[in-house]
Design an enzyme around this catalytic site. Sequence first.
Site, PDB file in Angstrom:
ATOM      1  N   SER A 129      44.398  40.997  28.063  1.00  0.00           N
ATOM      2  CA  SER A 129      45.002  41.601  26.885  1.00  0.00           C
ATOM      3  C   SER A 129      44.829  43.125  26.930  1.00  0.00           C
ATOM      4  O   SER A 129      45.297  43.775  27.856  1.00  0.00           O
ATOM      5  CB  SER A 129      44.384  40.973  25.632  1.00  0.00           C
TER       6      SER A 129
ATOM      7  N   HIS B   6      49.632  39.658  27.818  1.00  0.00           N
ATOM      8  CA  HIS B   6      50.384  38.883  26.822  1.00  0.00           C
ATOM      9  C   HIS B   6      50.813  39.817  25.694  1.00  0.00           C
ATOM     10  O   HIS B   6      50.484  40.995  25.693  1.00  0.00           O
ATOM     11  CB  HIS B   6      49.571  37.687  26.301  1.00  0.00           C
TER      12      HIS B   6
END
EC number: 3.4.21.92
Length: 195
Positions: free
Chosen positions: A95, A120
């Site tokens: 992330s 993501h």
Amino acid sequence: MPIVIEQSARGERAFDIYSRLLKERVIFLVGQVEDYMANLVIAQLLFLESENPDKDIHLYINSPGGLVTAGLAIYDTMQFIKPDVSTLCVGQAASMGALLLAGGAAGKRYCLPHSRIMIHQPLGGFQGQASDIDIHAREILAVRDRLNKILAHHTGQPIEKIQIDTDRDNFMGGDDAVSYGLIDKVLTHRTVTAA
């Protein structure tokens, strides 16, 4: 916290391990990216820049990600300061951790052989009045676009590919991360400099 004893002409000096590594221009970004941790990392980046603006800083990352605002504060500082910031994933960079890994100086972004990298879209949730939910929904979409543009800039991937690839959790090993452009090289051993 481990303590390191250093010998010098003036005697012994004790350092906690992270302070000793900071002296070698190594910063650890470990755990959740949140405001307190971001402030510590930013302070260390600024301190090392003031010590020597022409010498690389080494940022070691082992993070599952965290707050977008805290991560972007670190990212912006990495881009703002004069020294190159070399990034190295040890363990995982997921992330926001992956965005910071990719945000290192071009040609100086690395991971170790068994590192895991994951990109993501941002996560978020909100409850309240419908009008407030609408405001927050538009904001998270704007944040997603901003993060995708940063990844596209550092990876060289088209924005459309980044949008598709970040729609769901997208895990990569080192070689895949090199192919994708998130990092430049997988390190298997430290290079030895000639004496």
